[in-house]
Write an enzyme that holds these catalytic residues in place. Sequence first.
Site, mmCIF file in Angstrom:
data_model
loop_
_atom_site.group_PDB
_atom_site.id
_atom_site.type_symbol
_atom_site.label_atom_id
_atom_site.label_comp_id
_atom_site.label_asym_id
_atom_site.label_seq_id
_atom_site.Cartn_x
_atom_site.Cartn_y
_atom_site.Cartn_z
ATOM 1 N N CYS A 41 43.373 33.043 36.547
ATOM 2 C CA CYS A 41 42.823 34.485 35.327
ATOM 3 C C CYS A 41 41.439 33.163 35.852
ATOM 4 O O CYS A 41 40.523 33.950 35.899
ATOM 5 C CB CYS A 41 43.255 34.438 34.354
ATOM 6 S SG CYS A 41 42.028 35.608 33.281
ATOM 7 N N CYS A 46 40.512 36.852 36.666
ATOM 8 C CA CYS A 46 39.191 37.564 35.548
ATOM 9 C C CYS A 46 38.116 37.197 35.532
ATOM 10 O O CYS A 46 37.474 38.251 35.382
ATOM 11 C CB CYS A 46 40.797 37.385 34.396
ATOM 12 S SG CYS A 46 42.272 37.322 34.638
ATOM 13 N N LYS A 49 35.691 37.088 38.371
ATOM 14 C CA LYS A 49 35.623 38.965 38.681
ATOM 15 C C LYS A 49 34.739 39.600 37.729
ATOM 16 O O LYS A 49 33.659 40.314 37.993
ATOM 17 C CB LYS A 49 36.815 39.347 38.609
ATOM 18 C CG LYS A 49 37.222 40.936 38.782
ATOM 19 C CD LYS A 49 37.094 42.377 37.830
ATOM 20 C CE LYS A 49 38.056 41.514 36.641
ATOM 21 N NZ LYS A 49 39.255 42.496 36.989
ATOM 22 N N TYR A 176 43.371 47.660 42.061
ATOM 23 C CA TYR A 176 42.523 47.983 41.325
ATOM 24 C C TYR A 176 41.669 46.614 42.082
ATOM 25 O O TYR A 176 40.605 46.908 41.752
ATOM 26 C CB TYR A 176 42.915 47.340 39.867
ATOM 27 C CG TYR A 176 43.698 45.770 39.625
ATOM 28 C CD1 TYR A 176 42.413 45.134 39.513
ATOM 29 C CD2 TYR A 176 44.824 45.452 39.920
ATOM 30 C CE1 TYR A 176 42.923 43.946 38.551
ATOM 31 C CE2 TYR A 176 44.726 44.051 39.614
ATOM 32 C CZ TYR A 176 44.365 42.883 38.942
ATOM 33 O OH TYR A 176 44.725 42.115 38.625
ATOM 34 N N GLU A 180 37.530 47.057 42.394
ATOM 35 C CA GLU A 180 36.571 46.266 41.824
ATOM 36 C C GLU A 180 35.472 45.491 42.658
ATOM 37 O O GLU A 180 34.765 45.836 42.382
ATOM 38 C CB GLU A 180 37.823 45.028 40.747
ATOM 39 C CG GLU A 180 38.266 45.555 39.572
ATOM 40 C CD GLU A 180 39.035 45.043 38.822
ATOM 41 O OE1 GLU A 180 39.296 45.152 37.584
ATOM 42 O OE2 GLU A 180 39.263 43.564 39.190
ATOM 43 N N HIS A 437 29.088 59.022 15.699
ATOM 44 C CA HIS A 437 28.251 59.233 16.268
ATOM 45 C C HIS A 437 27.234 58.665 16.460
ATOM 46 O O HIS A 437 26.675 58.178 15.661
ATOM 47 C CB HIS A 437 28.485 60.668 15.724
ATOM 48 C CG HIS A 437 27.464 61.797 15.711
ATOM 49 N ND1 HIS A 437 27.581 62.224 17.408
ATOM 50 C CD2 HIS A 437 25.790 61.882 16.106
ATOM 51 C CE1 HIS A 437 26.424 63.135 18.550
ATOM 52 N NE2 HIS A 437 25.620 62.655 17.132
ATOM 53 N N GLU A 442 33.429 58.243 20.107
ATOM 54 C CA GLU A 442 33.931 59.883 18.828
ATOM 55 C C GLU A 442 34.576 60.587 20.343
ATOM 56 O O GLU A 442 35.596 61.783 19.894
ATOM 57 C CB GLU A 442 33.245 59.958 18.558
ATOM 58 C CG GLU A 442 31.778 60.849 19.896
ATOM 59 C CD GLU A 442 30.549 60.937 18.941
ATOM 60 O OE1 GLU A 442 30.916 61.957 17.517
ATOM 61 O OE2 GLU A 442 29.613 61.207 19.191
HETATM 62 P P1 FAD Z 1 48.044 32.109 37.931
HETATM 63 O O1 FAD Z 1 46.946 31.991 36.751
HETATM 64 O O2 FAD Z 1 48.181 32.712 39.034
HETATM 65 O O3 FAD Z 1 48.850 30.049 38.239
HETATM 66 C C1 FAD Z 1 50.208 29.657 38.463
HETATM 67 C C2 FAD Z 1 49.390 28.391 38.534
HETATM 68 O O4 FAD Z 1 50.391 27.479 39.272
HETATM 69 C C3 FAD Z 1 48.648 27.939 39.086
HETATM 70 O O5 FAD Z 1 46.639 27.077 38.751
HETATM 71 C C4 FAD Z 1 49.302 26.709 40.365
HETATM 72 O O6 FAD Z 1 47.761 26.371 40.793
HETATM 73 C C5 FAD Z 1 50.239 26.453 39.832
HETATM 74 N N1 FAD Z 1 51.052 26.115 40.627
HETATM 75 C C6 FAD Z 1 51.579 26.747 42.121
HETATM 76 N N2 FAD Z 1 52.311 25.812 42.445
HETATM 77 C C7 FAD Z 1 52.996 25.156 41.469
HETATM 78 C C8 FAD Z 1 54.229 24.153 41.784
HETATM 79 N N3 FAD Z 1 55.013 23.858 42.534
HETATM 80 N N4 FAD Z 1 54.358 23.213 40.728
HETATM 81 C C9 FAD Z 1 52.672 23.231 39.930
HETATM 82 N N5 FAD Z 1 51.919 24.094 39.478
HETATM 83 C C10 FAD Z 1 51.885 24.771 40.490
HETATM 84 N N6 FAD Z 1 44.737 40.192 34.947
HETATM 85 C C11 FAD Z 1 43.880 40.767 33.725
HETATM 86 O O7 FAD Z 1 44.744 40.958 32.545
HETATM 87 N N7 FAD Z 1 42.674 41.228 33.906
HETATM 88 C C12 FAD Z 1 41.863 41.083 35.332
HETATM 89 O O8 FAD Z 1 41.095 41.172 34.698
HETATM 90 C C13 FAD Z 1 42.125 40.746 35.993
HETATM 91 N N8 FAD Z 1 41.165 40.450 36.764
HETATM 92 C C14 FAD Z 1 41.666 39.894 38.079
HETATM 93 C C15 FAD Z 1 41.279 39.902 39.556
HETATM 94 C C16 FAD Z 1 41.163 39.490 40.430
HETATM 95 C C17 FAD Z 1 40.427 38.848 41.787
HETATM 96 C C18 FAD Z 1 42.948 38.629 40.544
HETATM 97 C C19 FAD Z 1 43.625 37.768 41.659
HETATM 98 C C20 FAD Z 1 44.126 38.878 39.544
HETATM 99 C C21 FAD Z 1 43.728 38.880 38.010
HETATM 100 N N9 FAD Z 1 43.953 39.212 36.867
HETATM 101 C C22 FAD Z 1 43.680 39.734 36.265
HETATM 102 C C23 FAD Z 1 45.235 38.553 37.254
HETATM 103 C C24 FAD Z 1 45.585 37.404 36.881
HETATM 104 O O9 FAD Z 1 44.718 36.656 37.132
HETATM 105 C C25 FAD Z 1 47.054 37.027 36.338
HETATM 106 O O10 FAD Z 1 47.860 37.816 36.365
HETATM 107 C C26 FAD Z 1 47.252 35.693 35.845
HETATM 108 O O11 FAD Z 1 46.238 34.717 36.176
HETATM 109 C C27 FAD Z 1 49.035 35.230 36.116
HETATM 110 O O12 FAD Z 1 49.028 34.001 35.257
HETATM 111 P P2 FAD Z 1 50.388 33.066 35.662
HETATM 112 O O13 FAD Z 1 50.330 31.544 34.503
HETATM 113 O O14 FAD Z 1 51.286 33.852 36.236
HETATM 114 O O15 FAD Z 1 49.421 32.542 36.581
#
Ligand code: FAD
Length: 448
Positions: A41, A46, A49, A176, A180, A437, A442
């Site tokens: 994110c 997010c 973006k 999406y 975007e 308004h 609205e």
């Molecule tokens: P992540 O945020 O992906 O975090 C996972 C972390 O785990 C990473 O930092 C990674 O390095 C770490 N990791 C991986 N393997 C290991 C390991 N073995 N040991 C330790 N750490 C590890 N969502 C919205 O709500 N609004 C938006 O506008 C939006 N726009 C988006 C635009 C794009 C282009 C993308 C790709 C996604 C977007 N999303 C949006 C989705 C949102 O980014 C994700 O839903 C969110 O980041 C998920 O969070 P998470 O904690 O599950 O995973």
Amino acid sequence: MSDFDLIVLGGGSGGLAAAFRAANHGARVALLEPHLLGGTCVNVGCVPKKAMWLAAEIAGKLSMAETLGFATRHGQLDWPVFIAHRQRYIENIHQSYKRRLDAAGIATLPMRAHFVDARTVECNDGVRLRAPKIVIATGGRPQRLQVAGAELAGVSDDFFHLCHAPKRVALIGSGYIAVELAGVLQALGSQVELFARNSRLLASFDAELAELLAEDYRQSGVHLHFDYRLQALERDGARIRLRAADGVAGEAFDTVLFATGRQPNTDGLHLENVGVAMDMRGQVQVDAWQSTNVDGVYAVGDVTGQLTLTPVAIAAARRLMDRLFGGQSGAKLDYRDVATVVFSHPPIAIVGLTEAAARAQHGDAVQVFRTGFRPMLYALADVPQRSLFKLVCVGDERRIVGIHLLGDGADEIMQGFAVALKRGITLDDLHDTVAIHPTSAEEVVLMR
Ligand code: FAD
């Protein structure tokens, strides 16, 4: 002997939320994140973006400003200047996370880790950590289509490395992220073509809104190719050509980006050492309490494939920690009626059921109300872009089960109406509410 009460794998939206909430409840927490704090994110999702979307919105408003009598010349965006602002903003978020993690006493290790057993993880430097509870919050990553030459194209992560608008861009996908990125690049100076396997944009969204958005995109110059079957990507000097399944190759592009879904980061976690169940796609299977089939092992966020959105990952993680460490035995996330926004141009905001889903569930008891209008600024500037708002109601009492907004401001309008929908309001409740308004919002309470 345990080193910690909780180990969190992944410092993205879900992992950070889990770590902070657990520490707040007094737990001793270790957080492992091998890359940048904030995960997808903050770094490649997010946040950057939305920054690019804001730049694209400014470009649109600048061209209207000129029509409306402002003496400004509609200039091109200086990408490096804008990106410096974007990255400064992101760096502030990193610093704020670091301060908060230190203040909360969370042991933050810049390591990747994998399971040794259900209570033990091993970091990539060989150090082993033990805890009675482990949360998998490792998120996902973009996936390419499996076609010849796929490596010639980038993915959404690569979009955030761009320092200029490539002249001609092909986006492959119709979800999406494809929509975007296509909107932003077109608004900031690229000539964009979007290639979709489907026959429409945004398959899971309201069909009428998606159709009108497609019209807006065409008007802004984006070429949309539906029912397109990609066979291969081929090099053409410094450029890339798309070859379709029927053998036809079009003109070459400077940049090709896949926006064709994401895959979970579960390979390398050695979940087989523990017996954690995954589905065919490698997503961790959890129940309504975010529990896996293995006692003491939990998962939240994109790695589970459940509504892959930042606020969902955060909310699921917080409730799980409230249950595990906060004495709130009933805490779990209600995944129904989560509002979401597509940052297209104009944006789409939705909550609840689409008209099609409501009809499948409730048949003839469904009534749909819609209104189409031109927001005031667009009417003043004589720009053809129109808004389309829809309400999906069920039963004699006309309970609102779906709200679908396409138009300027939809992203900001929806949050309050999402509360109302979740509280079970009816069309009469909307009609009892006096309008503000003149606004676009609205129109939601005036729909008949
Ligand atoms: P992540 O945020 O992906 O975090 C996972 C972390 O785990 C990473 O930092 C990674 O390095 C770490 N990791 C991986 N393997 C290991 C390991 N073995 N040991 C330790 N750490 C590890 N969502 C919205 O709500 N609004 C938006 O506008 C939006 N726009 C988006 C635009 C794009 C282009 C993308 C790709 C996604 C977007 N999303 C949006 C989705 C949102 O980014 C994700 O839903 C969110 O980041 C998920 O969070 P998470 O904690 O599950 O995973």
